[in-house]
Design a protein around this motif. Structure first.
Motif, PDB file in Angstrom:
ATOM      1  N   GLY A  79       0.775  -1.231   0.000  1.00  0.00           N
ATOM      2  CA  GLY A  79       0.000   0.000   0.000  1.00  0.00           C
ATOM      3  C   GLY A  79       0.805   1.279   0.000  1.00  0.00           C
ATOM      4  O   GLY A  79       0.308   2.332   0.410  1.00  0.00           O
ATOM      5  N   ARG A  80       2.048   1.207  -0.457  1.00  0.00           N
ATOM      6  CA  ARG A  80       2.905   2.395  -0.473  1.00  0.00           C
ATOM      7  C   ARG A  80       3.238   2.767  -1.915  1.00  0.00           C
ATOM      8  O   ARG A  80       4.360   2.665  -2.389  1.00  0.00           O
ATOM      9  CB  ARG A  80       4.151   2.138   0.377  1.00  0.00           C
ATOM     10  N   GLY A  81       2.187   3.190  -2.604  1.00  0.00           N
ATOM     11  CA  GLY A  81       2.273   3.467  -4.032  1.00  0.00           C
ATOM     12  C   GLY A  81       3.223   4.585  -4.394  1.00  0.00           C
ATOM     13  O   GLY A  81       3.964   4.495  -5.381  1.00  0.00           O
ATOM     14  N   ASP A  82       3.198   5.662  -3.621  1.00  0.00           N
ATOM     15  CA  ASP A  82       4.080   6.793  -3.926  1.00  0.00           C
ATOM     16  C   ASP A  82       5.545   6.375  -3.886  1.00  0.00           C
ATOM     17  O   ASP A  82       6.351   6.782  -4.724  1.00  0.00           O
ATOM     18  CB  ASP A  82       3.840   7.940  -2.940  1.00  0.00           C
ATOM     19  N   GLU A  83       5.882   5.544  -2.898  1.00  0.00           N
ATOM     20  CA  GLU A  83       7.269   5.082  -2.787  1.00  0.00           C
ATOM     21  C   GLU A  83       7.628   4.117  -3.910  1.00  0.00           C
ATOM     22  O   GLU A  83       8.767   4.088  -4.389  1.00  0.00           O
ATOM     23  CB  GLU A  83       7.473   4.425  -1.417  1.00  0.00           C
ATOM     24  N   ALA A  84       6.638   3.317  -4.349  1.00  0.00           N
ATOM     25  CA  ALA A  84       6.878   2.412  -5.476  1.00  0.00           C
ATOM     26  C   ALA A  84       7.187   3.206  -6.741  1.00  0.00           C
ATOM     27  O   ALA A  84       8.138   2.896  -7.476  1.00  0.00           O
ATOM     28  CB  ALA A  84       5.658   1.520  -5.710  1.00  0.00           C
ATOM     29  N   VAL A  85       6.410   4.248  -6.975  1.00  0.00           N
ATOM     30  CA  VAL A  85       6.636   5.092  -8.158  1.00  0.00           C
ATOM     31  C   VAL A  85       7.975   5.817  -8.032  1.00  0.00           C
ATOM     32  O   VAL A  85       8.738   5.923  -9.005  1.00  0.00           O
ATOM     33  CB  VAL A  85       5.484   6.100  -8.335  1.00  0.00           C
TER      34      VAL A  85
ATOM     35  N   LEU B 168       2.549  -0.291 -12.057  1.00  0.00           N
ATOM     36  CA  LEU B 168       1.157   0.002 -12.411  1.00  0.00           C
ATOM     37  C   LEU B 168       0.200  -0.564 -11.368  1.00  0.00           C
ATOM     38  O   LEU B 168      -0.854   0.023 -11.101  1.00  0.00           O
ATOM     39  CB  LEU B 168       0.829  -0.545 -13.806  1.00  0.00           C
ATOM     40  N   THR B 169       0.551  -1.687 -10.767  1.00  0.00           N
ATOM     41  CA  THR B 169      -0.237  -2.223  -9.652  1.00  0.00           C
ATOM     42  C   THR B 169      -0.217  -1.239  -8.489  1.00  0.00           C
ATOM     43  O   THR B 169      -1.251  -1.006  -7.831  1.00  0.00           O
ATOM     44  CB  THR B 169       0.322  -3.584  -9.200  1.00  0.00           C
ATOM     45  N   ALA B 170       0.948  -0.663  -8.225  1.00  0.00           N
ATOM     46  CA  ALA B 170       1.069   0.339  -7.159  1.00  0.00           C
ATOM     47  C   ALA B 170       0.161   1.532  -7.441  1.00  0.00           C
ATOM     48  O   ALA B 170      -0.528   2.034  -6.545  1.00  0.00           O
ATOM     49  CB  ALA B 170       2.517   0.792  -7.035  1.00  0.00           C
ATOM     50  N   CYS B 171       0.152   1.976  -8.680  1.00  0.00           N
ATOM     51  CA  CYS B 171      -0.710   3.107  -9.063  1.00  0.00           C
ATOM     52  C   CYS B 171      -2.175   2.758  -8.847  1.00  0.00           C
ATOM     53  O   CYS B 171      -2.964   3.574  -8.352  1.00  0.00           O
ATOM     54  CB  CYS B 171      -0.462   3.480 -10.521  1.00  0.00           C
ATOM     55  N   SER B 172      -2.550   1.534  -9.211  1.00  0.00           N
ATOM     56  CA  SER B 172      -3.937   1.093  -9.064  1.00  0.00           C
ATOM     57  C   SER B 172      -4.359   1.055  -7.607  1.00  0.00           C
ATOM     58  O   SER B 172      -5.422   1.567  -7.231  1.00  0.00           O
ATOM     59  CB  SER B 172      -4.115  -0.292  -9.701  1.00  0.00           C
TER      60      SER B 172
ATOM     61  N   SER C 285      -3.118   2.605  -5.101  1.00  0.00           N
ATOM     62  CA  SER C 285      -2.960   3.866  -4.367  1.00  0.00           C
ATOM     63  C   SER C 285      -3.701   5.034  -5.020  1.00  0.00           C
ATOM     64  O   SER C 285      -3.521   6.184  -4.602  1.00  0.00           O
ATOM     65  CB  SER C 285      -1.468   4.204  -4.215  1.00  0.00           C
ATOM     66  N   GLY C 286      -4.468   4.755  -6.052  1.00  0.00           N
ATOM     67  CA  GLY C 286      -5.259   5.806  -6.691  1.00  0.00           C
ATOM     68  C   GLY C 286      -4.456   6.801  -7.508  1.00  0.00           C
ATOM     69  O   GLY C 286      -4.909   7.938  -7.719  1.00  0.00           O
ATOM     70  N   LEU C 287      -3.289   6.398  -7.983  1.00  0.00           N
ATOM     71  CA  LEU C 287      -2.439   7.312  -8.764  1.00  0.00           C
ATOM     72  C   LEU C 287      -2.775   7.171 -10.246  1.00  0.00           C
ATOM     73  O   LEU C 287      -1.998   6.653 -11.039  1.00  0.00           O
ATOM     74  CB  LEU C 287      -0.962   6.984  -8.498  1.00  0.00           C
TER      75      LEU C 287
END
Length: 357
Positions: free
Chosen positions: A193-199, A221-225, A227-229
């Motif tokens: 659940g840490r999408g910003d850090e993944a990106v 892209l899974t991270a974006c999905s 985390s709402g990015l």
């Protein structure tokens, strides 16, 4: 070779066993096993390791164990590794851990980098952070902490056990990172659940000069999905072919359609699904239909359900998901009528199953 009356040696049989294992050719492995017995080399460690690999790949772990126990006094670390790997591949991870401990207790053979990488993979599958930390300590004492395969296994273990900060600590100590390691860390951020850090890590990977692959993009892209990015996800999807020469595949479009659906941009999700080369894939439309239920969009749900039934008339997902959409907005009559239509069309939904009784 046989026609020329040449007798196979351990190298010949080891190579053939390796091929049988890769092909999961059980019958061929049995024949070579027989040859090894007749030629008196069945207890050679190279042969034993190959036989264990064949039977393990063919899901015959009980045979592998019999071979192992019969030759216990002749075995080297490769044979122990074959057994641990076999248990791991056959989802017998608890037994893999116990075999590793058994090897460690012999005080004659010591685990190597392959042993540690494999057993850490079993810790990941079991989500056993306690065992993972114990093995991490043994890795440090054994001097394998700088082996790339072990570092990758440690990163993966910590990510899957939810200890994402520990994973990042291991990741940061690696001097020469390859694509697999970058992918593991990005994937770990995504699923924690840490999408910003993944990106951010993905962008750091690009800046470092490491070339991303299709797995990299699935992870980010899974991270974006999750985390709402949405805009970031669309930007990364667009950069795949343009900047990296990688043609987006179904998995990448699934991530973005899901991302758009979660954000309530259902018409955009529909337009993207229609524009992809994979518009005949029912998975994309099932994702959109599921999002329609979440956001109560009945009109789009009907349209997507029609699309799904045209692709596969016997797919129960179209009926079930549309019915769920109706019930979410309290349209009980439409839901009942859909259930009746489903019965008339003889479409059957497979019952769910649970280990809990």
């Amino acid at each position: 070779m046989q026609f020329q009356n040449l007798r196979p040696d351990r190298t010949t049989l080891s190579v053939i066993l390796s091929s049988c294992a890769r092909l999961r050719f059980l019958e061929g492995g049995k024949q070579i096993h027989g040859v090894a017995i007749r030629t008196g080399i069945s207890k050679n460690s190279h042969i034993v390791s190959g036989l264990i690999a064949v039977y393990s790949e063919c899901e015959k772990m009980e045979v592998s164990e019999c071979i192992f126990d019969d030759c216990i006094n002749y075995l080297d670390v490769a044979c122990w590794n074959s057994m641990i790997t076999g248990f791991s591949r056959n989802s017998m991870d608890t037994k893999a851990l116990s075999f590793f401990k058994r090897m460690h207790q012999t005080s004659v053979l010591f685990p190597n980098e392959t042993s540690y990488a494999t057993v850490l993979g079993s810790c990941s599958s079991l989500c056993s952070l306690l065992h993972g930390r114990q093995f991490h300590g043994q890795v440090v004492k054994s001097g394998y902490v700088s082996d790339l395969f072990v570092e990758t296994a440690l990163t993966d273990m910590y990510c899957k056990c939810g200890a994402i900060d520990s994973a990042k600590e291991v990741f940061d100590t690696v001097l020469f990172k390859n694509t697999v390691l970058w992918n593991e860390m990005i994937h770990g951020y995504a699923h924690n659940g840490r999408g910003d850090e993944a990106v951010g890590l993905y962008r750091e990977m690009i800046t470092s000069g490491e070339k991303p692959d299709r797995i990299t993009f699935v992870s980010v892209l899974t991270a974006c999905s999750h985390s709402g990015l949405v805009d970031t996800g669309l930007e990364i999807l667009g950069s795949m072919q343009r900047d990296h020469g990688i043609e987006p595949e179904l998995d990448h479009y699934i991530c973005i359609v899901d991302c758009l659906g979660r954000a309530g941009r259902l018409e955009d999700a529909e337009a993207l699904a229609e524009a992809t080369p994979y518009k005949s894939s029912s998975v994309l439309w099932e994702i959109i239909l599921s999002s329609c239920r979440v956001h109560g969009n009945v009109s789009l749900a009907r349209r997507v359900a029609e699309k799904l039934t045209s692709l596969d008339p016997q797919n129960p997902a179209a009926y079930v998901l549309l019915s769920n959409t109706y019930t979410s907005v309290r349209q009980w009559d439409e839901s009942a009528a859909l259930q009746e239509l489903m019965n008339k069309s003889r479409v059957r939904k497979s019952p769910g199953r649970s280990w809990i009784t």
